[in-house]
Design an enzyme around this catalytic site. Structure first.
Site, PDB file in Angstrom:
ATOM      1  N   LYS A 184       0.840  -1.197   0.000  1.00 54.24           N
ATOM      2  CA  LYS A 184       0.000   0.000   0.000  1.00 54.24           C
ATOM      3  C   LYS A 184       0.879   1.252   0.000  1.00 54.24           C
ATOM      4  O   LYS A 184       1.569   1.543   0.961  1.00 54.24           O
ATOM      5  CB  LYS A 184      -0.932   0.063   1.207  1.00 54.24           C
ATOM      6  CG  LYS A 184      -2.017   1.116   0.968  1.00 54.24           C
ATOM      7  CD  LYS A 184      -2.569   1.746   2.217  1.00 54.24           C
ATOM      8  CE  LYS A 184      -1.702   2.806   2.817  1.00 54.24           C
ATOM      9  NZ  LYS A 184      -1.757   4.131   2.171  1.00 54.24           N
ATOM     10  N   SER A 238       6.060   7.156   9.959  1.00 56.25           N
ATOM     11  CA  SER A 238       6.187   7.807  11.271  1.00 56.25           C
ATOM     12  C   SER A 238       6.264   6.776  12.406  1.00 56.25           C
ATOM     13  O   SER A 238       5.728   5.671  12.281  1.00 56.25           O
ATOM     14  CB  SER A 238       4.991   8.728  11.500  1.00 56.25           C
ATOM     15  OG  SER A 238       3.809   7.964  11.560  1.00 56.25           O
ATOM     16  N   GLY A 242       4.233   3.306  12.853  1.00 53.21           N
ATOM     17  CA  GLY A 242       5.090   2.126  13.029  1.00 53.21           C
ATOM     18  C   GLY A 242       4.662   1.303  14.244  1.00 53.21           C
ATOM     19  O   GLY A 242       4.607   0.075  14.188  1.00 53.21           O
ATOM     20  N   GLU A 259      11.207   1.439   9.473  1.00 50.73           N
ATOM     21  CA  GLU A 259      12.110   2.571   9.241  1.00 50.73           C
ATOM     22  C   GLU A 259      11.310   3.830   9.573  1.00 50.73           C
ATOM     23  O   GLU A 259      10.356   4.160   8.894  1.00 50.73           O
ATOM     24  CB  GLU A 259      12.579   2.562   7.791  1.00 50.73           C
ATOM     25  CG  GLU A 259      13.854   3.353   7.594  1.00 50.73           C
ATOM     26  CD  GLU A 259      13.593   4.814   7.348  1.00 50.73           C
ATOM     27  OE1 GLU A 259      13.428   5.567   8.348  1.00 50.73           O
ATOM     28  OE2 GLU A 259      13.527   5.208   6.184  1.00 50.73           O
ATOM     29  N   GLU A 393      11.213  15.041  15.100  1.00 51.71           N
ATOM     30  CA  GLU A 393      11.356  15.080  13.645  1.00 51.71           C
ATOM     31  C   GLU A 393      10.320  16.053  13.076  1.00 51.71           C
ATOM     32  O   GLU A 393       9.120  15.856  13.259  1.00 51.71           O
ATOM     33  CB  GLU A 393      11.158  13.689  13.037  1.00 51.71           C
ATOM     34  CG  GLU A 393      11.430  13.661  11.541  1.00 51.71           C
ATOM     35  CD  GLU A 393      11.297  12.274  10.925  1.00 51.71           C
ATOM     36  OE1 GLU A 393      10.308  11.582  11.215  1.00 51.71           O
ATOM     37  OE2 GLU A 393      12.189  11.886  10.146  1.00 51.71           O
TER      38      GLU A 393
HETATM   39  P1  NAP Z   1       2.444   7.929   8.269  1.00 46.91           P
HETATM   40  O1  NAP Z   1       1.072   8.155   8.769  1.00 46.91           O
HETATM   41  O2  NAP Z   1       3.341   7.089   9.076  1.00 46.91           O
HETATM   42  O3  NAP Z   1       2.312   7.375   6.783  1.00 46.91           O
HETATM   43  C1  NAP Z   1       3.157   6.405   6.215  1.00 46.91           C
HETATM   44  C2  NAP Z   1       2.316   5.321   5.550  1.00 46.91           C
HETATM   45  O4  NAP Z   1       1.568   4.612   6.535  1.00 46.91           O
HETATM   46  C3  NAP Z   1       1.299   5.857   4.548  1.00 46.91           C
HETATM   47  O5  NAP Z   1       1.166   4.943   3.484  1.00 46.91           O
HETATM   48  C4  NAP Z   1       0.037   5.884   5.391  1.00 46.91           C
HETATM   49  O6  NAP Z   1      -1.136   5.882   4.635  1.00 46.91           O
HETATM   50  C5  NAP Z   1       0.195   4.610   6.175  1.00 46.91           C
HETATM   51  N1  NAP Z   1      -0.619   4.504   7.387  1.00 46.91           N
HETATM   52  C6  NAP Z   1      -1.103   5.503   8.172  1.00 46.91           C
HETATM   53  N2  NAP Z   1      -1.794   4.981   9.197  1.00 46.91           N
HETATM   54  C7  NAP Z   1      -1.761   3.638   9.076  1.00 46.91           C
HETATM   55  C8  NAP Z   1      -2.280   2.547   9.838  1.00 46.91           C
HETATM   56  N3  NAP Z   1      -2.996   2.738  10.937  1.00 46.91           N
HETATM   57  N4  NAP Z   1      -2.043   1.288   9.414  1.00 46.91           N
HETATM   58  C9  NAP Z   1      -1.312   1.069   8.290  1.00 46.91           C
HETATM   59  N5  NAP Z   1      -0.806   2.057   7.537  1.00 46.91           N
HETATM   60  C10 NAP Z   1      -1.016   3.327   7.926  1.00 46.91           C
HETATM   61  O7  NAP Z   1       3.154   9.307   8.038  1.00 46.91           O
HETATM   62  P2  NAP Z   1       2.451  10.687   7.644  1.00 46.91           P
HETATM   63  O8  NAP Z   1       1.264  10.972   8.501  1.00 46.91           O
HETATM   64  O9  NAP Z   1       2.160  10.639   6.207  1.00 46.91           O
HETATM   65  O10 NAP Z   1       3.610  11.693   8.018  1.00 46.91           O
HETATM   66  C11 NAP Z   1       3.754  12.123   9.382  1.00 46.91           C
HETATM   67  C12 NAP Z   1       5.174  12.155   9.834  1.00 46.91           C
HETATM   68  O11 NAP Z   1       5.799  10.881   9.672  1.00 46.91           O
HETATM   69  C13 NAP Z   1       6.087  13.083   9.073  1.00 46.91           C
HETATM   70  O12 NAP Z   1       5.983  14.384   9.465  1.00 46.91           O
HETATM   71  C14 NAP Z   1       7.442  12.472   9.342  1.00 46.91           C
HETATM   72  O13 NAP Z   1       7.968  12.919  10.553  1.00 46.91           O
HETATM   73  C15 NAP Z   1       7.169  11.021   9.433  1.00 46.91           C
HETATM   74  N6  NAP Z   1       7.537  10.340   8.189  1.00 46.91           N
HETATM   75  C16 NAP Z   1       8.704   9.666   8.134  1.00 46.91           C
HETATM   76  C17 NAP Z   1       9.074   9.044   6.965  1.00 46.91           C
HETATM   77  C18 NAP Z   1      10.339   8.297   6.836  1.00 46.91           C
HETATM   78  O14 NAP Z   1      10.878   8.219   5.753  1.00 46.91           O
HETATM   79  N7  NAP Z   1      10.835   7.686   7.872  1.00 46.91           N
HETATM   80  C19 NAP Z   1       8.261   9.102   5.850  1.00 46.91           C
HETATM   81  C20 NAP Z   1       7.040   9.774   5.954  1.00 46.91           C
HETATM   82  C21 NAP Z   1       6.700  10.368   7.132  1.00 46.91           C
HETATM   83  P3  NAP Z   1      -1.864   7.247   4.185  1.00 46.91           P
HETATM   84  O15 NAP Z   1      -0.882   8.351   4.273  1.00 46.91           O
HETATM   85  O16 NAP Z   1      -2.269   6.923   2.812  1.00 46.91           O
HETATM   86  O17 NAP Z   1      -3.022   7.456   5.094  1.00 46.91           O
END
Ligand code: NAP
Ligand code: MG
Length: 497
Positions: A184, A238, A242, A259, A393
């Site tokens: 996904k 995030s 995670g 990660e 972060e």
């Molecule tokens: P996120 O919520 O962790 O999103 C990453 C992925 O997880 C997306 O595909 C998201 O889907 C999915 N996801 C969200 N909730 C989930 C759940 N309950 N079960 C399974 N999958 C789920 O990150 P974000 O909200 O987009 O970004 C927030 C913060 O995360 C950023 O500000 C940054 O600090 C951090 N981040 C870190 C990295 C990295 O490379 N380590 C990358 C991105 C973000 P949808 O977005 O489609 O809902």
């Protein structure tokens, strides 16, 4: 800061999928009948739509992956490698389209040729090198060996900041090892992953080996680790998500790697080559608008050169051009409104907690920035290690300078966060470089380079501490998607005498 604007251009691409996702080799809509808009973050124009899938769509994808698994597992490793090499070649042929597609959905100015072809090529080269060992035995009548076998159907969830490379990082090793996958991508940037999956099909990777289910994290995303038929998971994103994924995996005892980002220090010693360090550190926090897990977001600098470093960093950051992705700018907008509000709120927190704002600090001025999620490259000085902007972060172009008195304090400050993804040290002294490389708590240490392994090929990537566990990108990443079986064979002992 130079400002350039023109929100008109969009590039059409034959690889842009609209309204459908890939399940079992078929391009299908979601059973929900609903879709999500994918928008250009520079002006909020809708670029495409993708299905808003739920657990029923994930169920279909898992069934397709289960069906494809036996034949893919049993295909000899050389043939699997050949298909992956063909995929890499096709990716390379479509580099320009993939680059523009990723730029459109992430809102990022071109990075130059995308890395995915080489990522897949590196992994393809590992596919036929998955080996077990022969084991010593207690009897001359027996043989012992290990086999490395795929798990079966595996799952992945990736973020939006670098959707193409993230997809290649997870899917490549997983399928090279003989697994089939349900992936996904993020709702904000699913188009490059879908395009890569399309090229995989074209390369001859069989239907059902790679399934891409689009949708929201709490719907389609959550359904993947929640399903016990998923035998292993990979996640990048995030720490909060995670944890949720790991909790889900815990219920099914599903192994995984995570990660989860970082708060990477750039430790600058008095003998550093500042002509190299200043532009590199600026790039390290403005590349992809700071939305890089490895972004060097803290400059830990010796007091003797602190004033010079701040002055030169500020000058360099003011030179960073900002605008929409298709212009010749250095930095685009942030990905979405939530991220925009989040980054702006961290800037306020920095000011409230007493850090000194040196440059940037808000939205760039001008009507042309009105609709986009733009923010200025921002530099804070006199940041103390306990401040929130030094600990959390931000995932935006916000750099914090923390002055220190000596090497011991530099290392203590650098390590004094929950994260441990990447760390850099800037020095001309080999002794300092060696000591720091050992002392820094990070999955990758760069000496005189801002983002970890830089030009190294096949360097394992992943975190210490709360940055996660498991490693991608290295040769071992294929082994990580296998489980080990010990086989012992009993024959007749060699007759004595
Ligand atoms: P996120 O919520 O962790 O999103 C990453 C992925 O997880 C997306 O595909 C998201 O889907 C999915 N996801 C969200 N909730 C989930 C759940 N309950 N079960 C399974 N999958 C789920 O990150 P974000 O909200 O987009 O970004 C927030 C913060 O995360 C950023 O500000 C940054 O600090 C951090 N981040 C870190 C990295 C990295 O490379 N380590 C990358 C991105 C973000 P949808 O977005 O489609 O809902
Ligand atoms: Mg999200």
């Amino acid at each position: 800061m130079t400002i350039t604007t023109d929100h008109q251009a969009t590039i059409d691409s034959a690889l842009r999928v609209d309204g459908v996702q890939l399940i079992g080799g078929e391009w299908v809509t979601s059973g929900t009948g609903r879709t999500i808009d994918v928008v250009n973050p520079a002006n909020r124009e809708v670029i495409a739509r993708v299905p808003r899938s739920d657990a029923d769509d994930v169920d279909l994808a898992i069934k397709a992956a289960e069906k494809a698994f036996p034949a893919w597992r049993d295909l000899d490793a050389s043939s699997r490698a050949r298909l992956l090499f063909r995929w890499a070649d096709l990716i390379e042929e479509h580099n320009a389209e993939l680059d523009s597609l990723e730029s459109q959905e992430v809102g990022r100015p071109s990075w130059g040729p995308p890395p995915m072809a080489n990522q897949i090529r590196f992994i393809a080269g590992q596919a036929d090198k998955v080996q077990g060992v022969s084991l010593p035995t207690r009897s001359t009548g027996s043989l012992g060996l290990t086999l490395r076998e795929p798990y079966g159907v595996v799952g992945g969830v990736i973020p939006w900041n670098a959707p193409g490379p993230m997809f290649a990082n997870e899917v490549g090793p997983a399928i090279a090892a003989g697994n089939t996958m349900v992936m996904k991508p993020a709702e904000d940037a699913p188009l490059t992953p879908l395009a890569l999956a399309k090229l995989a099909l074209e390369a001859g990777i069989p239907a059902g080996v790679i399934n891409v289910v689009t949708g929201y994290g709490h719907e389609a995303g959550a359904a993947i680790p929640a399903d016990p038929r998923i035998r292993r998971m990979g996640f990048t994103g995030s720490p909060q998500t995670g944890r949720a994924i790991m909790e889900s995996c815990a219920r099914n005892l599903t192994p995984l790697h995570l990660e989860l980002g970082g708060k990477s220090p750039q430790v600058v010693f008095p003998d550093a080559d500042l002509d190299a360090a200043i532009p590199a550190m600026t790039m390290g926090i403005t590349l992809n608008t700071g939305q890089v897990c490895a972004a060097g977001s803290r400059v830990v600098v010796h007091r003797s050169i602190h004033a010079e470093v701040v002055e030169r960093l500020a000058a360099q950051m003011r030179k960073v051009t900002v605008g929409p992705w298709h212009q010749q700018v250095a930095m685009g907008p942030l990905i979405n409104q939530k991220q925009h509000e989040r980054v702006l709120s961290y800037i306020e927190i920095g000011k409230e907690q007493g850090a000194e704002l040196v440059t940037g600090g808000g939205r760039p001025q001008g009507e042309e920035f009105g609709d986009g999620f733009f923010v200025e490259p921002t530099l804070f000085d006199k940041v103390s290690p306990g401040m929130r902007i030094a600990q959390e972060e931000i995932f935006g172009p916000v750099l914090s300078v923390i002055p220190v008195d000596d090497e011991a304090e530099a290392i203590e400050v650098a390590n004094g966060v929950d994260y441990g993804l990447v760390a850099s040290v800037w020095t001309r002294d080999i002794g300092t470089a060696v000591r720091a490389s050992r002392a820094l708590q990070a999955g990758q240490v760069g000496v005189n380079t801002p983002i970890g392994a830089g030009t190294v090929i096949g360097g394992p990537f992943g975190g210490y501490k709360n940055s996660g566990f498991g490693r991608t990108m290295g040769a071992d990443s294929v082994l990580d998607w296998t489980q080990v079986k010990t086989v012992s064979m009993q024959g007749a002992p060699i007759p004595r005498g």
